[in-house]
Write an enzyme that holds these catalytic residues in place. Structure first.
Site, short mmCIF file in Angstrom:
data_model
loop_
_atom_site.label_atom_id
_atom_site.label_comp_id
_atom_site.label_asym_id
_atom_site.label_seq_id
_atom_site.Cartn_x
_atom_site.Cartn_y
_atom_site.Cartn_z
N ASP A 69 0.88 -1.16 0.00
CA ASP A 69 0.00 0.00 0.00
C ASP A 69 0.92 1.22 0.00
O ASP A 69 1.92 1.25 0.72
CB ASP A 69 -0.92 -0.01 1.22
CG ASP A 69 -2.18 0.81 0.97
OD1 ASP A 69 -2.67 0.80 -0.17
OD2 ASP A 69 -2.66 1.47 1.90
N GLY A 150 -0.65 7.86 -11.32
CA GLY A 150 -0.98 8.58 -10.09
C GLY A 150 -0.41 10.00 -10.06
O GLY A 150 -0.59 10.78 -11.00
#
Ligand code: IMP
Length: 195
Positions: A69, A150
């Site tokens: 993550d 991103g």
């Protein structure tokens, strides 16, 4: 050969981690393992989300696996977007709207310091280990470059004058938070193989 399932549906992450692994290690994406599951990320920390993802896949397969993550943490926004990086803007998670929200919130702020942080959760032989990788940098005034994913077009790592979005994958790997976490993972896996 050490084979691990990588608990992600993000092809960019698979590409980056595959490229970062030395010979002797292979990873299988969820798709390749025939697992079509969206794993939730409900927790308040990167660590807890990483643990959740690897645990879900371990319980499903009983095979060695890992998850990661990641998030972008800014100083002036007290660590935001952080664990909410993928869903920072309202609506469907979209890279462009997340980036625009970040730029709007940083507009006029002098301190544009930020860092990417990755946490990897490995479950091997049923036991969990966590590995962290950090890349310090600053947020550019506007998106530059179209590479990566991103927040890459607005993140300038310390030691470079280019954004991640202006770099090739090889260049990004010199700085990458994910690569740093993977290096620690590999050292650990090698130490297991040597035992
Ligand atoms: P998650 O780790 O799948 O929860 O996603 C975290 C979010 O952080 C992604 O959707 C991206 O927006 C952002 N992120 C994570 N790593 C990177 C990176 O290497 N470059 C750019 N953005 C990233």
């Amino acid at each position: 050969m050490i084979e691990l399932i990588f608990a992600t549906n993000n092809d960019n992450k698979v590409r980056e981690i595959r490229q970062a692994l030395p010979e002797g290690f292979s990873i299988i994406s969820l798709q390749e393992a025939g697992i079509f599951k969206d794993i939730p990320e409900p927790h308040a920390t990167l660590e807890a989300n990483a643990t959740e993802k690897s645990t879900v896949i371990y319980e499903l397969t009983r095979k060695n696996c890992f998850s990661e993550d990641s998030g972008l943490e800014t100083v002036v926004l007290d660590g935001a977007p952080g664990v909410r990086s993928a869903r920072f803007a309202d609506g469907e998670p979209q890279y462009a709207s997340n980036t625009n929200k970040l730029l709007t919130l940083l507009n006029g702020k002098e301190n544009r310091k930020a860092r990417f942080r990755t946490v990897i959760s490995l479950i091997i032989k049923g036991k969990e280990e966590l590995f962290e990788g950090i890349c310090e940098g600053t947020i550019a005034p506007e998106p530059m470059g179209t590479g990566g994913f991103g927040y890459d077009p607005v993140f300038i790592p310390d030691g470079s004058n280019k954004t991640f979005g202006q770099m090739t994958l090889e260049e990004k790997q010199e700085f990458s938070h994910r690569k740093k976490a993977v290096k620690k993972l590999v050292v650990y896996l090698k130490s297991l193989a040597d035992r």
